[in-house]
Design an enzyme around this catalytic site. Structure first.
Site, PDB file in Angstrom:
ATOM      1  N   ASN A 109       0.836  -1.195   0.000  1.00 39.61           N
ATOM      2  CA  ASN A 109       0.000   0.000   0.000  1.00 39.61           C
ATOM      3  C   ASN A 109       0.873   1.248   0.000  1.00 39.61           C
ATOM      4  OD1 ASN A 109      -0.429   1.923   2.531  1.00 39.61           O
ATOM      5  ND2 ASN A 109       0.243  -0.074   3.321  1.00 39.61           N
ATOM      6  N   THR A 176       4.626   8.593   3.677  1.00 40.64           N
ATOM      7  CA  THR A 176       4.648  10.037   3.868  1.00 40.64           C
ATOM      8  C   THR A 176       6.101  10.478   3.799  1.00 40.64           C
ATOM      9  OG1 THR A 176       2.647  10.092   5.231  1.00 40.64           O
ATOM     10  CG2 THR A 176       4.172  11.935   5.469  1.00 40.64           C
ATOM     11  N   LYS A 215       5.298   3.422  17.141  1.00 36.08           N
ATOM     12  CA  LYS A 215       5.325   2.371  16.123  1.00 36.08           C
ATOM     13  C   LYS A 215       6.528   2.559  15.227  1.00 36.08           C
ATOM     14  CE  LYS A 215       2.330  -0.197  12.986  1.00 36.08           C
ATOM     15  NZ  LYS A 215       0.932  -0.380  12.521  1.00 36.08           N
ATOM     16  N   ASN A 244       5.830  -1.722  11.507  1.00 32.72           N
ATOM     17  CA  ASN A 244       5.051  -1.211  10.392  1.00 32.72           C
ATOM     18  C   ASN A 244       5.392  -2.015   9.124  1.00 32.72           C
ATOM     19  OD1 ASN A 244       3.446   0.620   8.783  1.00 32.72           O
ATOM     20  ND2 ASN A 244       3.955   2.251  10.218  1.00 32.72           N
TER      21      ASN A 244
END
Length: 342
Positions: A109, A176, A215, A244
């Site tokens: 993703n 990001t 995280k 992650n």
């Protein structure tokens, strides 16, 4: 069983559209009172000052805006984490941005923190009837310069603090720009210091202590993991979530969609995630609990994370491939192992 029958059809459709369709269907079933309403009570865990009815949680990313909390809770999770949410709404990256790789039981993703903003998430949380443990995962807006990232995290923390059982600080999404630089020692020192100071102030203001988790990514060198563990201890963080998604491909490059940009999750991440958990466990020595995530495709995968040093686990991609049975099977195995050990 129903999900297993439907999955081949669902996998023929666009991944992001199916994601929304499945959640909407689950929501309708919940409203029609066709789903149970409580977590599976088995192998309870007490960490962060919280009592988890079972050790299996839903990872952030599946319900970014907290719009399906009640429906997802019906699957038996011991806790649910929503988000990642940013101070302001943002559309995320252009579509297509979500890709299944069935031959590898993987997903890539590059969503880019698409969400309706923190105020909308809070509105959804307030409308929910869920009274279990709710984590809220916060991040920075894509157009916020890295040097101002702390400001976005502080905004998020202040807003969600009264509504969260715990707050997760997401500094490890690969989607990001520059976000993962916040895992560097200097940047992380500044961020954790500011967040811990604000947590203390908010605790006094609201008369309740809301734990903070961080995280981290799986793509860290041993010395980086050691430095992060040291800072987590120094600033008395309440938990760490490992891990992650990964920017590595671990053998998926030659499969359809295997070379798409973004974060890879699912079965190819299992081994690397477990390695990070073991390294963290060695450094933290149970002073800070670890929540294991990444590549849990079966109940034994979850047990492997517990064996590596995690106190809790979170699933996401495994839920896409296995359906709700993954939750019940995993809780049952961890419950049986807990009984055997105690």
């Amino acid at each position: 069983m129903i999900y297993n029958l439907l999955r081949p059809l669902l996998f023929m459709l666009d991944a992001e559209k199916v994601h929304t369709l499945t959640l909407d269907a689950l929501g309708l079933l919940k409203k029609a009172s066709l789903l149970p309403s409580c977590a599976i009570q088995c192998a309870p865990v007490h960490i962060m000052g919280l009592d988890f009815p079972n050790p299996v949680g839903l990872a952030a990313g599946l319900d970014k805006n907290g719009a399906y909390i009640d429906a997802l809770a019906s699957l038996g999770f011991g806790f649910i984490e929503v988000g990642t949410v940013t101070p302001r709404p943002q559309a995320g990256n252009p579509r297509p941005r979500l890709f299944r790789i069935p031959r590898a039981k993987a997903i890539i993703n590059r969503m880019g923190f698409n969400n309706a903003g923190v105020d909308k998430l809070i509105e959804n949380v307030q409308q929910s009837g869920y009274r279990g443990i709710l984590g809220i995962n916060i991040g920075k807006n894509a157009d916020t310069p890295l040097q101002n990232a702390v400001d976005d995290y502080l905004i998020g923390l202040r807003k969600v603090y009264p509504y969260a059982s715990y707050v997760t600080v997401n500094i490890s999404s690969p989607n990001t720009k520059q976000l993962r630089q916040l895992q560097n020692e200097i940047e992380l020192e500044q961020l954790l210091s500011a967040l811990k100071t604000e947590q203390t102030r908010l605790s006094d203001q609201h008369g309740r202590y809301t734990p903070l988790a961080v995280k981290i990514a799986p793509d860290l060198e041993p010395e980086q993991i050691a430095a992060i563990a040291s800072l987590l201890l120094k600033h008395r963080m309440d938990a760490v979530i490992a891990t992650n998604t990964t920017i590595a491909r671990y053998g998926t490059e030659h499969l359809p969609y295997g070379d798409e940009q973004g974060g890879l999750s699912g079965a190819p991440l299992t081994v690397r995630s477990n390695a990070v958990i073991r390294q963290l466990a060695d450094h933290l020595q149970q002073a800070i609990p670890i929540i294991g995530a990444g590549g849990i495709m079966s109940a034994p995968d979850a047990q492997a994370k517990i064996d590596a040093g995690a106190s809790l686990v979170q699933v996401y991609s495994g839920l896409i491939y296995r359906g709700p049975n993954l939750v019940t099977e995993t809780v049952s195995l961890l419950c049986a192992r807990s009984t055997d050990n105690g």
